[in-house]
Design a protein around this motif. Structure first.
Motif, PDB file in Angstrom:
ATOM      1  N   LEU A 126       0.822  -1.214   0.000  1.00  0.00           N
ATOM      2  CA  LEU A 126       0.000   0.000   0.000  1.00  0.00           C
ATOM      3  C   LEU A 126       0.858   1.268   0.000  1.00  0.00           C
ATOM      4  CD1 LEU A 126      -2.858  -1.181   2.396  1.00  0.00           C
ATOM      5  CD2 LEU A 126      -2.699  -1.381  -0.082  1.00  0.00           C
ATOM      6  N   MET A 127       2.180   1.068  -0.085  1.00  0.00           N
ATOM      7  CA  MET A 127       3.141   2.171  -0.241  1.00  0.00           C
ATOM      8  C   MET A 127       3.045   3.221   0.862  1.00  0.00           C
ATOM      9  SD  MET A 127       3.016   2.464  -4.372  1.00  0.00           S
ATOM     10  CE  MET A 127       4.662   3.104  -4.560  1.00  0.00           C
ATOM     11  N   VAL A 128       2.933   2.756   2.077  1.00  0.00           N
ATOM     12  CA  VAL A 128       2.832   3.723   3.176  1.00  0.00           C
ATOM     13  C   VAL A 128       4.186   4.005   3.816  1.00  0.00           C
ATOM     14  CG1 VAL A 128       0.456   3.045   3.707  1.00  0.00           C
ATOM     15  CG2 VAL A 128       2.320   1.968   4.952  1.00  0.00           C
ATOM     16  N   ASN A 129       5.163   3.220   3.469  1.00  0.00           N
ATOM     17  CA  ASN A 129       6.494   3.469   4.005  1.00  0.00           C
ATOM     18  C   ASN A 129       6.910   4.893   3.616  1.00  0.00           C
ATOM     19  OD1 ASN A 129       9.329   3.488   4.398  1.00  0.00           O
ATOM     20  ND2 ASN A 129       9.265   1.254   4.452  1.00  0.00           N
ATOM     21  N   PRO A 130       7.325   5.683   4.612  1.00  0.00           N
ATOM     22  CA  PRO A 130       7.637   7.091   4.315  1.00  0.00           C
ATOM     23  C   PRO A 130       8.620   7.249   3.148  1.00  0.00           C
ATOM     24  CG  PRO A 130       7.678   6.691   6.682  1.00  0.00           C
ATOM     25  CD  PRO A 130       7.467   5.356   6.031  1.00  0.00           C
ATOM     26  N   SER A 131       9.510   6.279   2.963  1.00  0.00           N
ATOM     27  CA  SER A 131      10.480   6.398   1.864  1.00  0.00           C
ATOM     28  C   SER A 131       9.794   6.291   0.497  1.00  0.00           C
ATOM     29  CB  SER A 131      11.540   5.315   2.000  1.00  0.00           C
ATOM     30  OG  SER A 131      10.955   4.055   1.725  1.00  0.00           O
ATOM     31  N   MET A 132       8.575   5.814   0.465  1.00  0.00           N
ATOM     32  CA  MET A 132       7.892   5.628  -0.818  1.00  0.00           C
ATOM     33  C   MET A 132       6.979   6.784  -1.175  1.00  0.00           C
ATOM     34  SD  MET A 132       6.706   1.728  -0.212  1.00  0.00           S
ATOM     35  CE  MET A 132       7.248   0.595  -1.485  1.00  0.00           C
ATOM     36  N   SER A 133       6.958   7.821  -0.339  1.00  0.00           N
ATOM     37  CA  SER A 133       5.927   8.848  -0.519  1.00  0.00           C
ATOM     38  C   SER A 133       6.009   9.523  -1.895  1.00  0.00           C
ATOM     39  CB  SER A 133       5.990   9.881   0.599  1.00  0.00           C
ATOM     40  OG  SER A 133       7.229  10.531   0.555  1.00  0.00           O
ATOM     41  N   LYS A 134       7.199   9.609  -2.447  1.00  0.00           N
ATOM     42  CA  LYS A 134       7.319  10.276  -3.756  1.00  0.00           C
ATOM     43  C   LYS A 134       6.726   9.435  -4.877  1.00  0.00           C
ATOM     44  CE  LYS A 134      10.289  13.987  -3.244  1.00  0.00           C
ATOM     45  NZ  LYS A 134      11.032  13.798  -1.954  1.00  0.00           N
ATOM     46  N   LYS A 135       6.913   8.124  -4.755  1.00  0.00           N
ATOM     47  CA  LYS A 135       6.446   7.235  -5.826  1.00  0.00           C
ATOM     48  C   LYS A 135       4.969   6.866  -5.673  1.00  0.00           C
ATOM     49  CE  LYS A 135       9.789   4.273  -5.164  1.00  0.00           C
ATOM     50  NZ  LYS A 135      10.343   2.935  -5.096  1.00  0.00           N
ATOM     51  N   ARG A 136       4.435   7.154  -4.469  1.00  0.00           N
ATOM     52  CA  ARG A 136       3.072   6.698  -4.188  1.00  0.00           C
ATOM     53  C   ARG A 136       2.046   7.359  -5.122  1.00  0.00           C
ATOM     54  NH1 ARG A 136       1.818   9.060   0.864  1.00  0.00           N
ATOM     55  NH2 ARG A 136       3.368   7.648   1.747  1.00  0.00           N
ATOM     56  N   SER A 137       1.214   6.545  -5.736  1.00  0.00           N
ATOM     57  CA  SER A 137       0.133   7.076  -6.574  1.00  0.00           C
ATOM     58  C   SER A 137      -0.960   6.025  -6.637  1.00  0.00           C
ATOM     59  CB  SER A 137       0.634   7.353  -7.991  1.00  0.00           C
ATOM     60  OG  SER A 137       0.893   6.115  -8.641  1.00  0.00           O
ATOM     61  N   PRO A 138      -2.171   6.447  -6.961  1.00  0.00           N
ATOM     62  CA  PRO A 138      -3.253   5.447  -7.075  1.00  0.00           C
ATOM     63  C   PRO A 138      -2.873   4.345  -8.060  1.00  0.00           C
ATOM     64  CG  PRO A 138      -4.166   7.655  -7.140  1.00  0.00           C
ATOM     65  CD  PRO A 138      -2.681   7.816  -7.160  1.00  0.00           C
ATOM     66  N   LYS A 139      -2.231   4.739  -9.141  1.00  0.00           N
ATOM     67  CA  LYS A 139      -1.891   3.747 -10.167  1.00  0.00           C
ATOM     68  C   LYS A 139      -0.897   2.721  -9.617  1.00  0.00           C
ATOM     69  CE  LYS A 139      -0.787   3.525 -15.051  1.00  0.00           C
ATOM     70  NZ  LYS A 139       0.506   3.144 -15.493  1.00  0.00           N
ATOM     71  N   ALA A 140       0.127   3.213  -8.911  1.00  0.00           N
ATOM     72  CA  ALA A 140       1.151   2.298  -8.396  1.00  0.00           C
ATOM     73  C   ALA A 140       0.551   1.344  -7.356  1.00  0.00           C
ATOM     74  CB  ALA A 140       2.299   3.107  -7.784  1.00  0.00           C
ATOM     75  N   ILE A 141      -0.339   1.863  -6.503  1.00  0.00           N
ATOM     76  CA  ILE A 141      -0.969   0.997  -5.491  1.00  0.00           C
ATOM     77  C   ILE A 141      -1.865  -0.031  -6.176  1.00  0.00           C
ATOM     78  CG2 ILE A 141      -2.577   0.941  -3.529  1.00  0.00           C
ATOM     79  CD1 ILE A 141      -1.473   3.723  -2.739  1.00  0.00           C
ATOM     80  N   ALA A 142      -2.623   0.423  -7.178  1.00  0.00           N
ATOM     81  CA  ALA A 142      -3.492  -0.506  -7.907  1.00  0.00           C
ATOM     82  C   ALA A 142      -2.666  -1.611  -8.556  1.00  0.00           C
ATOM     83  CB  ALA A 142      -4.302   0.251  -8.950  1.00  0.00           C
ATOM     84  N   GLU A 143      -1.530  -1.252  -9.135  1.00  0.00           N
ATOM     85  CA  GLU A 143      -0.648  -2.275  -9.740  1.00  0.00           C
ATOM     86  C   GLU A 143      -0.241  -3.318  -8.700  1.00  0.00           C
ATOM     87  OE1 GLU A 143       0.294  -3.178 -12.527  1.00  0.00           O
ATOM     88  OE2 GLU A 143       0.034  -1.498 -13.926  1.00  0.00           O
ATOM     89  N   ASN A 144       0.109  -2.848  -7.502  1.00  0.00           N
ATOM     90  CA  ASN A 144       0.510  -3.785  -6.443  1.00  0.00           C
ATOM     91  C   ASN A 144      -0.628  -4.733  -6.075  1.00  0.00           C
ATOM     92  OD1 ASN A 144       3.017  -2.673  -6.287  1.00  0.00           O
ATOM     93  ND2 ASN A 144       2.577  -1.381  -4.507  1.00  0.00           N
TER      94      ASN A 144
END
Ligand SMILES: [Zn+2]
Length: 478
Positions: free
Chosen positions: A82-100
């Motif tokens: 779900l990309m909640v790791n603070p280091s992922m905040s830049k890459k986080r997007s609805p599309k990236a989460i949906a892909e996961n």
């Protein structure tokens, strides 16, 4: 709603099937999916539904409100999916989460017959693409102790892609109090019903449900049961229901869980009172707080303060003394409601109850012939009986009164006397105190007006309601 975030998935995948598992977190995820898709059974879900739900969840999960304070802070700390790791905040997007999320579904198709099966659903092999620790599934442990799982799987718990996928949607059907509340129930139809409010709040506000400002999970549950019962008006809705609250927090600092099981007889009773006598029930519940609330204050206390009546019901302790108000010497509900409680919750049989009621009527028949102040004296001696010998002495005095007043039959036969003092003494719930509470109830029901007429000038010591705090479950938080 957003257009398809990842367009071609539904076309190339075969139909995926989902199942109820009996695990509260997985089932909460399934309930969320069903509620968002507007379906009532897992077998009705189509790929289009799944796509809709993934898009819905991904849009929300990509926002800061969901990502950092709720998902990372309370449910899936450092989750990569779900990309909640603070280091992922830049890459986080609805599309990236949906892909996961889609990528977990792809794993779902792998079915090696020889591999061990998922410990939660027992259907599919363990998910292998990621180590399954608390970032992937709440409360599993941090992965710092590889031998934690009995399977000896150093990659974490043996949980399959189906269950890992479903649990990712659990935040949508959970309630956010000071911890996270999941209401799990059987039949599963009830899990959906009890989670509906959460999903509706999410749809409206785009934020996690705050459980309408309730701060105590058990208060919220009792409120919901009343509301659903009054809405559904169907007999037997709670008949064989099993409801359990999971009140937890899972972050990098704390992993806490309280499990609060609601006894089925209690559910049936609470449903019954909400049907038959909601006003009386409110009076009973009101006595569970130290201060007696008025109408507005009731709602505030219900949201915020622990209530002795609720706690006692959940702990299988008697609430008989809350059926009457000894300060005002009045009953809070009808004898029928009391009888239902005694039969369903305490397990007192009908015959025993009728017997105690008839003794109560004979006492009333005797003492009502007394002058007001004498009547008051007698009833007070029963109210104040805290030891068995004091209770005994009350009956002997009433019997003497009958003789003095030339009432024809004795109060009780010897056998009846023995029965009332000792026959209900084995069980802590059904002891002579139960009998005393039932007798007082009957007396107040019949003689309230006369007792109060005399008592107006007197201050009556409060009896019945104990003043101590009740722990509901170990280590609960305010
Ligand atoms: Zn599984």
């Amino acid at each position: 709603m957003v257009s398809n975030l990842v367009e071609d998935h539904s076309k190339k995948e075969e139909q995926v099937e989902f199942y109820w598992t009996g695990h509260p977190f997985v089932d909460a995820g399934l309930a969320a999916i069903l509620l968002i898709a507007g379906k009532s059974k897992p077998e009705e879900l189509t790929d289009k539904d799944i796509e809709k739900v993934i898009n819905f969840a991904s849009e929300l999960y990509a926002t800061k409100e969901w990502s950092s304070s709720y998902i990372h802070g309370m449910i899936f700390p450092n989750s990569g999916i779900l990309m909640v790791n603070p280091s992922m905040s830049k890459k986080r997007s609805p599309k990236a989460i949906a892909e996961n999320l889609w990528s977990i579904l792809e794993e779902f198709k792998v079915n090696n017959k020889d591999s061990p099966k998922c410990v939660l659903c027992g259907r599919f092999p363990p998910y292998m693409k990621k180590e399954v620790y608390l970032s992937v599934f709440p409360l599993l442990g941090t992965g710092g102790v590889p031998n934690f799982f009995h399977s000896g799987n150093t990659r974490g718990a043996d949980i399959c892609a189906h269950c890992v996928f479903l649990v990712q949607f659990m935040p949508l059907s959970s309630y956010r109090l000071s911890r996270v509340l999941i209401i799990h129930a059987y039949p599963y139809e009830l899990t959906i019903e009890l989670s509906k409010g959460a999903v509706e709040d999410v749809k409206m506000s785009k934020l996690a449900s705050q459980a309408r400002g309730f701060r105590r999970p058990e208060n919220f549950l009792f409120h919901l049961v009343g509301e659903i019962t009054r809405k559904i008006e169907r007999d037997g809705f709670w008949e064989n229901a099993s409801v359990t609250l999971y009140y937890f927090i899972c972050n990098n600092q704390n992993q806490l869980l309280d499990v609060i099981h609601v006894p089925t007889p209690v559910l049936r009773f609470v449903a019954y009172v909400n049907h038959v006598d909601p006003v009386g029930w409110k009076r009973i519940v009101s006595m569970g707080w130290r201060e007696q609330p008025d109408e507005n204050k009731f709602e505030e206390l219900e949201r915020e303060r622990s209530n002795a009546v609720y706690s006692r019901l959940l702990n299988n302790e008697s609430i008989l003394s809350y059926f009457y108000n000894s300060k005002e010497r009045r009953v809070n509900a009808s004898w029928n409601l009391l009888a239902f409680y005694c039969k369903e919750v305490i397990g007192l049989d009908k015959e025993a109850l009728e017997f105690i009621k008839s003794v109560g009527d004979r006492i009333v028949e005797t003492v009502e012939r007394l002058q007001d102040h004498k009547l008051d004296d007698e009833i007070r001696s029963l109210e104040r009986a805290e030891k068995l010998y004091q209770f005994e002495a009350f009956f002997i005095r009433v019997e003497k009164l009958r003789q003095n007043l030339s009432i024809e039959n004795p109060l009780m036969s010897f056998d009846e006397f023995a029965r009332i003092l000792t026959a209900y003494g084995e069980d802590i719930n059904i002891s002579w105190r139960t009998v005393k509470n039932l007798l007082l109830f009957r007396i107040y029901e019949k003689l309230h007006d006369r007792l109060m007429k005399f008592a107006k000038s007197e201050k009556i010591e409060e009896l019945g309601v104990e003043e101590n705090e009740y722990a509901i479950y170990g280590g609960g938080v305010e």
